[in-house]
Each structure stands twice: as structure tokens, then as C-alpha cells.
Write an enzyme that holds these catalytic residues in place. Structure first.
Site, mmCIF file in Angstrom:
data_model
loop_
_atom_site.group_PDB
_atom_site.id
_atom_site.type_symbol
_atom_site.label_atom_id
_atom_site.label_comp_id
_atom_site.label_asym_id
_atom_site.label_seq_id
_atom_site.Cartn_x
_atom_site.Cartn_y
_atom_site.Cartn_z
ATOM 1 N N ASP A 263 0.908 -0.350 -3.483
ATOM 2 C CA ASP A 263 1.545 0.282 -2.341
ATOM 3 C C ASP A 263 2.401 1.420 -2.907
ATOM 4 O O ASP A 263 2.562 1.581 -4.120
ATOM 5 C CB ASP A 263 2.365 -0.738 -1.533
ATOM 6 C CG ASP A 263 2.575 -0.263 -0.109
ATOM 7 O OD1 ASP A 263 2.786 -1.099 0.772
ATOM 8 O OD2 ASP A 263 2.528 0.968 0.124
HETATM 9 C C1 GLC Z 1 3.649 2.463 2.893
HETATM 10 C C2 GLC Z 1 3.138 1.151 3.453
HETATM 11 C C3 GLC Z 1 1.647 0.989 3.377
HETATM 12 C C4 GLC Z 1 0.990 2.340 3.546
HETATM 13 C C5 GLC Z 1 1.355 3.171 2.315
HETATM 14 C C6 GLC Z 1 0.755 4.575 2.391
HETATM 15 O O1 GLC Z 1 4.811 2.246 2.161
HETATM 16 O O2 GLC Z 1 3.724 -0.037 2.946
HETATM 17 O O3 GLC Z 1 1.258 0.069 4.413
HETATM 18 O O4 GLC Z 1 -0.420 2.205 3.641
HETATM 19 O O5 GLC Z 1 2.760 3.261 2.124
HETATM 20 O O6 GLC Z 1 1.349 5.289 3.416
#
Ligand code: GLC
Length: 740
Positions: A263
Site C-alpha cells: 500500500d
Molecule cells: C491508499 C489506500 C489504498 C489505495 C492506495 C492507492 O492509501 O490505502 O486502498 O489503493 O493508497 O491510492
């Protein structure tokens, strides 16, 4: 390309190129002609490292992505194409209900279709991978991201996870108008302590395997092409550096051989978590856990080379990660066509595809949950004694931000507001529309992940809005109020300690209720709300979550009876926040308490609130009613080889057609470990015309009765069971049977 060509390419790549494939950056690094210097310097990345990155996130648009891809591939030594990824959670240009609402449809086919449409729209915008579905089990309404989940039940989440992945990926991610799914967040992110965003998750191993992991396993079995790590710790080890979870379970036990992406910044956050001294160690831990792509940090880019030199990370490990990334690019067909389905004409279309918005309007009533109705709904289209005039009041009458926290690519002006939909109807009776207040309190400037929301009114103006609203309520026979939390009050970073409708809106509700008791309330939210006061004073409550592009049309269709609400709660609505986490499939405890039965103190209960939530999982009313009877089992013993069939008659005893969600729950009366009071094991949404009766059948198999025993073996145990069938998780119609 053929498999051997991928292998040859891999062999021919330099170490820098290989490490580059593991780097993911936003399009900002490629936005201007060459490279944006700002973000690059901030991340201490060289121009060459940016040019070697393997994928880009959060930038969309056919023309933009074609431009980036062309410029990038020219510079890339082996002309390896970029993969473009984005958060398309509940729709791209046509925005559908938030996933928590889609779960309320109890119709996985709707999830499949909406995912398919979203794939088509995002693919035409040049996107190759969507960071969806989110399949985290959620039980805590304080957490802002419950809106992205399909709810508190493992079985329901499994059904929807499968449907979403199949909708996105179709017959193959390389086929036209399909994308790769990235299932998230692995694992257990949905139960942070205190409901507080990014907080630690403390679940037992048995609960992890019993409740939280099954939906991810279903997603792997459904063929998801990517898995995203979650921010939280599990067993006090951050998932992004958790070998036992990411390699032991995901890859070795489940056989997942696709790409794992961190993430946002989660690899670097291993330092923040206190399990890595520095970026060097963070890179090592993430690589050992089998994380392939480093989303938006420079940890892999700046430290893998040293890790290789020191032998801590082997070239085989790096090659394995790079191979998985190249393989996915190949499955997407990007080596043959790096632009895939990007189509500028689609992008610049003046409004969303009519077929898509038509489908959105059609399915929305399946996600709306009628929580209360003293008969005031549906409203008559013609004036009748009880309703010769209507006052529409509330900030959501005009609110255009009705798509939920992750609707990045929605063009808000395309959303149909309630005000617009009322005016389009040309009602044959007088009506007024008054905002009454703003969605957010006076003086609030609230920053969300998509910008900010400001209450633009002065105190004087707010006073006038409220006075006009109350005056309109006084004059009208019926009041329809549209209230709720702004979409920025949920989503990532949107944890709340209170789960009520914002107080300034409740003040408006009370002032209106003072002058007119005939109120139907339409509520908007990204989470279950504490609706006790509204439940006491209003005659009807229709919860619509965040419905998306076709909000106004669908709400009016249901309010005026052109469509019936058939949603059933995918997540319990607590009596109050003090009950949270509250969910239907809890354990019995040693002192089970049923509200109102025992006066003694020494039972599992509160002294200041009931145990029972305000509205239970699976609950929802309709504009008609259903009767269940004639529950019959075709045997009373299940064996490994012989299931039994449960049948029940469901009759529509009302005057209108409707759709009932027939739910089947099983209870294991005694096990080697404590077992839930009941668990959803089957459901069927069935359309019934007025007076119509249908016999619905379910099969009970030995496999449905399995659980993790004292030794964590997934087994069934002979004994007594009960089956409950009905219209929600309080279903009482039941019968006993045995497993032998
Ligand atoms: C965010 C979220 C995740 C998302 C990623 C890209 O922090 O936790 O669900 O897909 O970053 O935006």
C-alpha cells in the site's frame, strides 16, 4: 509474448532495470515534458530511476497515458511498457453505490455487472489495473473505510469478492475492456483497534482464519492478478513485512503466484512501525515477505542494489519479483499493445454512457435499505387527503458529492441531485425545496482525499435557511428530509468517535419535527449510523448510503413508488457507538443475555443500553410484506456424502410486488471451540408479485459445517445443529438436524 521471451528479456535486463520494475510512481513524475523535478528530488530519485519505473498510479486519461507511455518506452532500454493503475472502487465515470451499499443488494450479479462496466470505462481511459475489490471484513462503524467493504459477513464478502474480480477481469485481463483486479488489503485491515485508521489489529489466529481470511482466499481462487498489502500489524508484525502472512499463507498455502504491491508508502512505514531500523532493513523485510512493487517510496530504488551486493537479497528473489510484474504486463497484452484499450474519444465524451447510467438507476433501489416505514412511503404522485403538498428539506437535496470517498474520477456536475430529480418529475401537487443548512457545520473547512468541503454560509444566512425550512415544513402535509454525513466523513482517514448525523443537521431535523410529525427521512452515509433519534421521531427512514451518479433519480423512484427498496443491511446499525464493534455472528459467551429477559446484573450486557443493535445484519423493509412458513428438511442427518435440503415457503402477503432476500443461517450447538450463535450460509433474492408464494430451497452440506478446531484443523464435528431461515439475522423459523 511467449513465456521464453519473458525469460530472455529478464536475463537481458540490467540490475538497475530490474529494480526499476519494482518502483511505482504517480503520473506527476511524468506529467510535464520530461520529468517533474519537484517530486523526483523529494524522493531523491535520479532521472534515470524515474525512467526505469515499472508502473504508474492515480493518473488517468487516454491521451495523457498514451503520451506518458510513448515518452517512457522510448527511453526504456528494453522498451518495456508501463502498467497504469488507479483506485476505481465503485465506478469510473458512471459511479455506482459504494461497496457497502452494493453488499446490501445481496445480489453478487450486480457487483459483477457494475465491475464490468467500471472496467470498460477505466480501460478506455487507459487504466490497466484497479485497486479493487477491497474485501476486508468490517465490524466497527467508527472506521471510515467500512464504506469500501461489502460488510460484516464472511460468506457475503466471499460472494461479492468473486463477483467483482470476475467482473473486472472477464475471460482474461488481456481481453478488451477488462482490467486486472488488485484485491486489498491483505490482511485484516478492517478491524483496527478503536476503529482508528491505520491502528493495530488484534485478532486471534482462529478468528483470522475463520472470519477475516476466507474472502481473500476466495479472491485468490477467483484469479485476482494482484494483491495489496495492508498498513496494519497482525500479531504485532506489519503485514507489508510479514513473511508468515505474505509468503507462508498467501503464496505457499494458497498458491498465489501473482503480483503483490505494497500500500502507499507501506514499505517505508516499516520504519515507523518500529520493525525496521532504516530503509535498508525495510527493503530487506519487504523483499523477504515477497512484496514485488514499492508504491510511492524510494526504498527499493535506493536500497535493493546494496541488499543484492551484501547477499541479503538474492538475484533470484529480485528476478522472481520482476518476472511476476513482466508476466502481468504480458497477460495484459502490453508488449503487443502498450495502450491496450485507451480511447481518447470515449474519454472526452460529454456525459457518461447512457446504458451505464440506466443500469445504475435500475440497480440502486436494490441497495437502498428501508429501515422504518409507518406507511408514509411510498408517496402518492397525485394529491391525496394525507398528502396534498410536500416540503423537501435538507442539505442532501442539493448535495452533488454523493459518490463516496473514492470517486476520484466522477464529474460531480454529472450527478443527479434530489432537487433536480424532484423538479424533473413535475409533481401534480405543490412542493418546496429548502436546504435548511449545509452538509457540514458552520465554519468547517474539511479536507478529504479529494479536496476540501467548506460551509459557505454566514451565521445569518444559516439562520435564514433554517427559518425557511421550518416555515416550509409548517405549510406542507408531508416532509421529506435528506440528511447525512458528508462523504469526507468516511473513507480513508475518516474514522469518527461519534456515528450520528452531524449535530447541526439534527438541530434542523428537531426544528422540523416540532412543526410537522409527518416526516420521511432519506439518510446518506459511508457507515452505519446511530439513528435512534431519527427512528423515534420520523415516520420513515430510507438509508441510501452514497448512491453515485443516478442518486436523485433512484431516490425519487423509490420515494414515489416507481421502484421498491430491496436492500438488506450488509452491516449492523448499532443502537449507539458504545456497542461498537457489534455484529450478528458473535459467540454465545458463558452468560448469554437476550434484551429484556434477565434482570440480574451478571449477564453479558450493558447497564445503559441494550445488546441488540438498532437494526441487525440482513434487515430491511419493503413496500410489501412477506410470510415464511412450512420449513421442511428432507432428512435430519447430514453426512460427508449426503447433504440435506431445506425448503421454505415465502409468500408476498402485501399489495405490491417486491424482492425478498431469503437468508439461511446455521448454528453449531456444540463444538471443540466456541461457535457463533449463527452464521449466514445461504441467501437468495427472490421476486414475488402481490400474493405470490414461492418455495425456496437451500442445501446443507458437511463442508458448510467445517471450522478451525482446537488444533486449527479445518474440520466438521458430529453433533447437533440448527438451521434458521428468514428475512434477517434474527430469523426465528428453525429446525434441528445432526451431522453424523
Ligand atoms: C491508499 C489506500 C489504498 C489505495 C492506495 C492507492 O492509501 O490505502 O486502498 O489503493 O493508497 O491510492
Amino acid at each position: 509474448m511467449k513465456e521464453e521471451q519473458i525469460r530472455e528479456l529478464l536475463e537481458d535486463m540490467s540490475t538497475e532495470e530490474k529494480i526499476g520494475q519494482l518502483l511505482q510512481l504517480t503520473g506527476a513524475f511524468y506529467a510535464d515534458e520530461g520529468l517533474a523535478t519537484g517530486p523526483m528530488q523529494q524522493m531523491q530519485l535520479s532521472q534515470e530511476q524515474v525512467e526505469q519505473a515499472g508502473s504508474v498510479l492515480s493518473t488517468v486519461g487516454a491521451a495523457t497515458l498514451k503520451k506518458i507511455q510513448t515518452a517512457y518506452m522510448e527511453k526504456q532500454p528494453h522498451h518495456i511498457p508501463l502498467m497504469f493503475m488507479a483506485d476505481v472502487i465503485n465506478g469510473y465515470r458512471t459511479v455506482f453505490p459504494i461497496p457497502l451499499a452494493l453488499g446490501c443488494s445481496f445480489e453478487p450479479e450486480i457487483m459483477r455487472k457494475t465491475s464490468e462496466i467500471s472496467a470498460r470505462e477505466m480501460a478506455r481511459a487507459g487504466v490497466h489495473v484497479t485497486f479493487s475489490p477491497m474485501v476486508d471484513l468490517v465490524r466497527d462503524a467508527r472506521w471510515g473505510r467500512v464504506m469500501e467493504s461489502t460488510g460484516e459477513d464472511t460468506y457475503l464478502n466471499r460472494c461479492f469478492a468473486k463477483a467483482a474480480i470476475e467482473g473486472y477481469q472477464g475471460a482474461g485481463v488481456g481481453t478488451k475492456d477488462h482490467v486486472a483486479a488488485c484485491m486489498k488489503h491483505f490482511a485484516g485491515y478492517g478491524s483496527p483497534v478503536g476503529g482508528r485508521e491505520y491502528n493495530q489489529v488484534e485478532v486471534s489466529e482462529r478468528s483470522l482464519f475463520e472470519d477475516y481470511l476466507p474472502a481473500y482466499k476466495t479472491g485468490v481462487d477467483a484469479g485476482t492478478k494482484m494483491v495489496m498489502t495492508s498498513f496494519n500489524t497482525l500479531g504485532r508484525i506489519p503485514c507489508t513485512g510479514n513473511q508468515e502472512l505474505m509468503k507462508g499463507i498467501l503464496r505457499e498455502q494458497w498458491g498465489y503466484d501473482g503480483v503483490v504491491i505494497s500500500d502507499w508508502a507501506a514499505i517505508h512505514e516499516l520504519i515507523e512501525h518500529g520493525v525496521a531500523r532504516d530503509e535498508d532493513e525495510a527493503a530487506y523485510l519487504a523483499m523477504q515477505a515477497g512484496v514485488d512493487i514499492d508504491m510511492m517510496t524510494n526504498v527499493y530504488a535506493l536500497h535493493l542494489k546494496d541488499q543484492l551486493a551484501s547477499g541479503k537479497v538474492t538475484m533470484d528473489q529480485l528476478d522472481a519479483a520482476v518476472y511476476r510484474i513482466l508476466n502481468l504486463k504480458n497477460e495484459l497484452g502490453l508488449f503487443e499493445n502498450p495502450f491496450k484499450d485507451a480511447d481518447e474519444s470515449y474519454d472526452e465524451s460529454k456525459k457518461p454512457d447512457g446504458e451505464h447510467t440506466k443500469y445504475a438507476r435500475e440497480i440502486l433501489p436494490e441497495t437502498f435499505v428501508l429501515l422504518k416505514n409507518d406507511g408514509i412511503l411510498p408517496l402518492s404522485k397525485e394529491p391525496v387527503d394525507t398528502c396534498k403538498s410536500i416540503a423537501f428539506i435538507g442539505p442532501f437535496m442539493k448535495e452533488i458529492d454523493v459518490c463516496g470517498a473514492w470517486s476520484f474520477f466522477n464529474r460531480k456536475e454529472e450527478n443527479v441531485t434530489l432537487e433536480q430529480a424532484v423538479n424533473e418529475r413535475e409533481l401534480s401537487m405543490p412542493y418546496t425545496i429548502e436546504e435548511g443548512c449545509h452538509t457540514v457545520p458552520y465554519g468547517m473547512r474539511f479536507v478529504g482525499i479529494r479536496g476540501e468541503v467548506v460551509n459557505p454560509y454566514t451565521p445569518e444566512e444559516l439562520g435564514v435557511l433554517k427559518a425557511n425550512a421550518v416555515a416550509s415544513a409548517k405549510q406542507a402535509d408531508v416532509v421529506v428530509m435528506a440528511l447525512g454525513e458528508h462523504s469526507f466523513f468516511s473513507g480513508e482517514g475518516g474514522a469518527r468517535t461519534q456515528i450520528t448525523i452531524p449535530e447541526h443537521q439534527m438541530e434542523l431535523f428537531r426544528a422540523v419535527a416540532e412543526v410537522n410529525p409527518n416526516i420521511a427521512v432519506v439518510t446518506f452515509s459511508g457507515r452505519p449510523l446511530d439513528l435512534r433519534e431519527v427512528n423515534e421521531k420520523a415516520k420513515a427512514i430510507l438509508h441510501v448510503w452514497f448512491p453515485g451518479t443516478e442518486t436523485g433519480h433512484a431516490v425519487m423512484d423509490v420515494l414515489f413508488g416507481d421502484a421498491s427498496p430491496s436492500g438488506r443491511l450488509s452491516m449492523s446499525f448499532p443502537y449507539c457507538v458504545g456497542q461498537v464493534p457489534v455484529y450478528y455472528n458473535e459467540l454465545h459467551t458463558g452468560r448469554q443475555y437476550i434484551d429484556g429477559t434477565e434482570t440480574s446484573r451478571f449477564f453479558s450486557k450493558y447497564i445503559d443500553a441494550p445488546n441488540h443493535p438498532l437494526y441487525v445484519f440482513g434487515y430491511g423493509l419493503d413496500y410489501t410484506e412477506y410470510r415464511y412458513d412450512n420449513l421442511v428438511l428432507d432428512g435430519n442427518q447430514v453426512t460427508k456424502d449426503r447433504p440435506i435440503t431445506v425448503s421454505v415457503d415465502v409468500t408476498n402477503v402485501g399489495k405490491r410486488a417486491g424482492k425478498e432476500v431469503v437468508q439461511m443461517y446455521l448454528q453449531d450447538l456444540v463444538g471443540s471451540v466456541a461457535r457463533p450463535v449463527r452464521e449466514l450460509k445461504g441467501f437468495e433474492k427472490v421476486a414475488l408479485s402481490a400474493g405470490e408464494k414461492k418455495t425456496i430451497t437451500f442445501t446443507i452440506t458437511e463442508e458448510m459445517l467445517r471450522f478451525y478446531d482446537r488444533n486449527m484443523n479445518y474440520v466438521s464435528e458430529p453433533g447437533e445443529f440448527k438451521v434458521y431461515v428468514g428475512g434477517n439475522s434474527d430469523a426465528e423459523l428453525s429446525a434441528g438436524f445432526q451431522l453424523v
